[in-house]
Motif scaffolding. Structure first.
Motif, mmCIF file in Angstrom:
data_model
loop_
_atom_site.group_PDB
_atom_site.id
_atom_site.type_symbol
_atom_site.label_atom_id
_atom_site.label_comp_id
_atom_site.label_asym_id
_atom_site.label_seq_id
_atom_site.Cartn_x
_atom_site.Cartn_y
_atom_site.Cartn_z
ATOM 1 N N LEU A 158 11.958 6.653 1.663
ATOM 2 C CA LEU A 158 11.944 7.273 3.389
ATOM 3 C C LEU A 158 10.851 6.492 3.865
ATOM 4 O O LEU A 158 11.882 7.150 5.401
ATOM 5 N N ILE A 159 10.116 6.304 3.346
ATOM 6 C CA ILE A 159 8.622 5.411 4.782
ATOM 7 C C ILE A 159 9.369 4.234 5.486
ATOM 8 O O ILE A 159 9.329 4.462 7.276
ATOM 9 N N LEU A 160 10.000 3.668 4.616
ATOM 10 C CA LEU A 160 10.786 2.533 5.790
ATOM 11 C C LEU A 160 11.815 3.096 6.553
ATOM 12 O O LEU A 160 11.734 2.329 7.467
ATOM 13 N N GLY A 193 4.415 1.630 8.360
ATOM 14 C CA GLY A 193 4.315 -0.091 7.534
ATOM 15 C C GLY A 193 2.669 0.277 6.249
ATOM 16 O O GLY A 193 3.389 -0.498 4.883
ATOM 17 N N THR A 194 1.803 0.480 7.262
ATOM 18 C CA THR A 194 0.555 0.566 6.546
ATOM 19 C C THR A 194 0.824 1.032 4.900
ATOM 20 O O THR A 194 0.380 0.542 4.144
ATOM 21 N N LEU A 195 1.161 2.121 5.173
ATOM 22 C CA LEU A 195 1.509 3.370 4.669
ATOM 23 C C LEU A 195 2.405 2.512 3.203
ATOM 24 O O LEU A 195 2.358 2.470 2.024
ATOM 25 N N PHE A 196 3.186 2.218 4.200
ATOM 26 C CA PHE A 196 4.118 1.096 3.082
ATOM 27 C C PHE A 196 3.320 0.452 1.883
ATOM 28 O O PHE A 196 3.739 0.298 0.358
ATOM 29 N N VAL A 197 2.789 -0.673 2.436
ATOM 30 C CA VAL A 197 2.258 -1.490 1.615
ATOM 31 C C VAL A 197 1.098 -1.308 0.897
ATOM 32 O O VAL A 197 0.800 -1.595 -0.284
ATOM 33 N N GLY A 198 -0.188 0.176 1.478
ATOM 34 C CA GLY A 198 0.083 0.395 0.268
ATOM 35 C C GLY A 198 0.318 1.386 -0.884
ATOM 36 O O GLY A 198 -0.775 1.104 -2.198
ATOM 37 N N LEU A 199 1.215 1.765 -0.987
ATOM 38 C CA LEU A 199 1.391 2.419 -2.010
ATOM 39 C C LEU A 199 2.821 1.065 -2.463
ATOM 40 O O LEU A 199 2.727 1.059 -3.784
ATOM 41 N N GLY A 238 5.614 -8.464 9.223
ATOM 42 C CA GLY A 238 6.270 -7.345 10.267
ATOM 43 C C GLY A 238 4.824 -6.136 10.928
ATOM 44 O O GLY A 238 4.872 -5.781 12.214
ATOM 45 N N THR A 239 4.507 -5.346 9.828
ATOM 46 C CA THR A 239 3.109 -4.608 10.445
ATOM 47 C C THR A 239 2.084 -5.071 11.589
ATOM 48 O O THR A 239 2.071 -4.744 12.662
#
Length: 286
Positions: A158-160, A193-199, A238-239
């Motif tokens: 959902l984030i992406l 994008g940063t949130l995706f990497v953290g999760l 990409g981020t």
């Protein structure tokens, strides 16, 4: 922003290719030395990484400066677009190879070893029954659990998808010359994008600590971390690209008619989104 009319821009002589060659070579050699347990491996790898980062920052700074000064003609713009298209195509082939490894293991190797080919399974593993997901015959006794689609992978999906929407809105804002909307939605995309990497990092923690799912957990563990890990690396890249584009937007580097730097980063990000959808379906759900 004025563009050069006609002709083809010939760049000045540059020392960046030499520096890049030295940095990347030292980085690769350092990684090999580190994997072999050599004491200097960490230092060579670190030095190579720093030189490579300097090379990337310096060369891209020159390219940005040339674009801002209007040195690129329409022909150069077309060449840049084709270059980005071929780069993304190479990335598609990169992931196609790893998806191919996953499908080969699931559709061919596991059925063969579990009895579909009696002669092969009897010869190799005494007809051991295997079902996907599996760690393979050699690790059949391991206690581990596969990573399911809920909750972290679904949340990350959902984030992406949301980040793709915010990036598209920002693109339309750029075309409409709405700078406030452009910058706001670009920062939202970078944050997602940063949130995706953290999760995903937290997902790896869960896999190692609570599921006993590691890179050495047979064929499932290797394909899982190979696909999701390389995709995560692409999300990080990409981020960073989107962060640079956002800062350039704040400096007013793009206008509604000339903004390939923005479009190239957007193409890359949408490619990353599509790859993740394939991962979500074939790695987490099926």
């Amino acid at each position: 922003m004025a563009q050069a009319q006609g002709g083809y821009y010939v760049p000045h002589q540059s020392y960046w290719p030499i520096i890049g060659t030295i940095g990347v070579t030292a980085l690769v050699v350092g990684i090999a030395m580190y994997l072999e347990g050599m004491a200097l491996g960490t230092w060579v790898m670190g030095g190579g990484g720093l030189v490579t980062a300097w090379f990337v920052f310096g060369w891209f700074s020159d390219v940005v400066s040339e674009g801002v000064r209007g040195l690129y003609s329409d022909q150069v713009d077309r060449s840049l677009r084709w270059g980005m298209i071929w780069f993304i195509f190479s990335e598609i082939m990169f992931f196609a190879a790893f998806f191919g490894a996953l499908f080969y293991a699931r559709m061919l190797s596991v059925p063969w070893l579990s009895g579909e080919d009696p002669a092969t399974s009897r010869l190799l593993w005494d007809s051991m029954a295997l079902n996907w997901p599996t760690a393979g015959p050699a690790n059949a006794a391991m206690e581990w659990r596969p990573m399911g689609p809920w909750p972290l992978p679904t949340i990350n999906t959902l984030i992406l998808l949301t980040s793709g929407m915010t990036l598209t809105i920002a693109h339309h804002a750029l075309k409409d010359d709405n700078r406030t909307k452009l910058i706001g939605f670009m920062w939202a995309t970078v944050l997602l994008g940063t949130l995706f990497v953290g999760l995903q990092a937290y997902e790896y923690y869960e896999a190692y600590v609570h599921l006993n799912l590691r890179m050495d957990t047979g064929i499932y563990g290797s394909t899982f971390f190979m696909l999701t890990g390389f995709h995560g690396m692409h999300v990080v890249i990409g981020t960073l690209m989107l962060l640079v584009i956002t800062l350039r937007c704040m400096k007013g580097h793009f206008d509604p008619k000339s903004h390939f730097g923005f479009e190239g980063a957007a193409w890359y990000w949408h490619f990353v989104d599509v790859v993740w959808l394939g991962l979500f379906i074939f790695v987490y759900i099926l």
